[in-house]
Design an enzyme around this catalytic site. Sequence first.
Site, PDB file in Angstrom:
ATOM      1  N   ASP A  65       0.843  -1.199   0.000  1.00  0.00           N
ATOM      2  CA  ASP A  65       0.000   0.000   0.000  1.00  0.00           C
ATOM      3  C   ASP A  65       0.881   1.252   0.000  1.00  0.00           C
ATOM      4  O   ASP A  65       1.419   1.645   1.036  1.00  0.00           O
ATOM      5  CB  ASP A  65      -0.920  -0.004   1.226  1.00  0.00           C
ATOM      6  CG  ASP A  65      -1.871   1.186   1.172  1.00  0.00           C
ATOM      7  OD1 ASP A  65      -2.738   1.193   0.282  1.00  0.00           O
ATOM      8  OD2 ASP A  65      -1.716   2.118   1.976  1.00  0.00           O
ATOM      9  N   TYR A  70       3.857   9.321   0.570  1.00  0.00           N
ATOM     10  CA  TYR A  70       4.723   8.624   1.528  1.00  0.00           C
ATOM     11  C   TYR A  70       6.200   8.882   1.229  1.00  0.00           C
ATOM     12  O   TYR A  70       7.068   8.590   2.064  1.00  0.00           O
ATOM     13  CB  TYR A  70       4.435   7.108   1.552  1.00  0.00           C
ATOM     14  CG  TYR A  70       2.997   6.749   1.902  1.00  0.00           C
ATOM     15  CD1 TYR A  70       2.132   7.676   2.480  1.00  0.00           C
ATOM     16  CD2 TYR A  70       2.495   5.480   1.649  1.00  0.00           C
ATOM     17  CE1 TYR A  70       0.819   7.349   2.784  1.00  0.00           C
ATOM     18  CE2 TYR A  70       1.183   5.143   1.960  1.00  0.00           C
ATOM     19  CZ  TYR A  70       0.348   6.088   2.521  1.00  0.00           C
ATOM     20  OH  TYR A  70      -0.946   5.750   2.822  1.00  0.00           O
ATOM     21  N   LYS A  99      -1.516   6.276  -4.647  1.00  0.00           N
ATOM     22  CA  LYS A  99      -2.578   7.267  -4.376  1.00  0.00           C
ATOM     23  C   LYS A  99      -2.246   8.628  -4.981  1.00  0.00           C
ATOM     24  O   LYS A  99      -1.097   9.082  -4.928  1.00  0.00           O
ATOM     25  CB  LYS A  99      -2.779   7.429  -2.858  1.00  0.00           C
ATOM     26  CG  LYS A  99      -3.005   6.110  -2.146  1.00  0.00           C
ATOM     27  CD  LYS A  99      -3.398   6.230  -0.696  1.00  0.00           C
ATOM     28  CE  LYS A  99      -3.380   4.857  -0.030  1.00  0.00           C
ATOM     29  NZ  LYS A  99      -2.067   4.412   0.438  1.00  0.00           N
ATOM     30  N   HIS A 132      -6.336  10.238  -2.662  1.00  0.00           N
ATOM     31  CA  HIS A 132      -5.851  10.093  -1.279  1.00  0.00           C
ATOM     32  C   HIS A 132      -6.768  10.781  -0.257  1.00  0.00           C
ATOM     33  O   HIS A 132      -7.026  10.250   0.819  1.00  0.00           O
ATOM     34  CB  HIS A 132      -4.416  10.637  -1.189  1.00  0.00           C
ATOM     35  CG  HIS A 132      -3.621  10.044  -0.074  1.00  0.00           C
ATOM     36  ND1 HIS A 132      -2.260   9.858  -0.141  1.00  0.00           N
ATOM     37  CD2 HIS A 132      -3.983   9.580   1.146  1.00  0.00           C
ATOM     38  CE1 HIS A 132      -1.833   9.313   0.988  1.00  0.00           C
ATOM     39  NE2 HIS A 132      -2.866   9.135   1.779  1.00  0.00           N
TER      40      HIS A 132
END
Length: 346
Positions: A65, A70, A99, A132
Amino acid sequence: LRLVRSAAGAARAALRLRGGGGVAPLTLAGGGSMPAVGLGLWKVPKAVTAATVTDAIRAGYRHLDCACDYGNEAEVGEGIRAAISANLVTREELWVTSKLWNTYHAKEHVEAACRRSLVDLGLECVDLYLVHFPIALRFVPFETRYPPEWIHDPDASAPKMEVVKVPMQETWTAMEALVPLGLAKHIGVCNFNTAGLRDLLAYATVRPSVLQVELHVYNQQPQLLRYCADEGIAVTGFSPLGAGSYVELGMSTMEDSALSNPSVAAIAEAKGVTPAQLMLRWALQRGTSVVPKSTKMERLVENLSLDGFTLSADEMEQLARLDQRRRYNDPGVFCVGMGAFCPIYD
Ligand code: A2P
């Protein structure tokens, strides 16, 4: 260490036999299936991301994921390539989610953002691409900063978030275009409530396959789950272990963690599993998938070893009573510190 190694070996063997760590995958309404337990990559430091991904794949993970935000997609890509080179897995056996970040909601930025994630991940397509947040932020070009995060210009004299008006229909239509281009097999959304989903379903020509939201025993969202079940939308819970992830961010404390809740601890002890395994199994029995993050091998193995026990209806009911509607990841709270009041759930 031997125990951990043999647990990892057992997890691998189970995976070969049954797929996805021995736990049944979630069938998606639009076709295909998503492994129920994935590795969450949020807050995994770049320096250990590649090794964590390869180790996780070695331990049996088949679902990663990821997200632009990130900041570690290039390192995830490295870890995937290392695993494929070591013959641990093929690309086709992996489920990779990414995302769309908030700064790329305008129709002219969605495809480029997806392509940037694909380049970083070293993939031709993602299995799932999610919006997101239902929050559009002022565009930041890749060359200026990547990932751009929440604050528009951190070097400004008064740095702040800059929310812009992009209708979700515009963003979703651009998301839909990724599917025939072969850039995303499935599309979906994160952090939506039922009102947001209902509106989305009114214009979607490609329906969202997956909703990803914060779900744990202290934030159970039963009505949202029921609505998604009715609409054939699979649900993934992030932060399935609750507060732990937010302690390092100064947004919670370990005393606030469901891992140390007496009911959780008592049921876990009676079943001979850890509180974390209990909470993950509870999530699977609710029909959701989970994406717990860990950078520690023994926890990676622990979090994937969920098929040797089940919770009774009575135990599920006891855990249902722990709901506090306690949300740790709430833009209505954390955006205030960035100069914007941005509630999305109320
Ligand atoms: P660590 O990486 O040190 O293992 P998230 O909410 O983003 O999924 O993060 C999960 C949090 O819980 C992380 O802080 C992670 O830390 C920790 N964690 C992961 N697995 C376990 C486990 N099995 N038991 C206790 N804590 C865990």
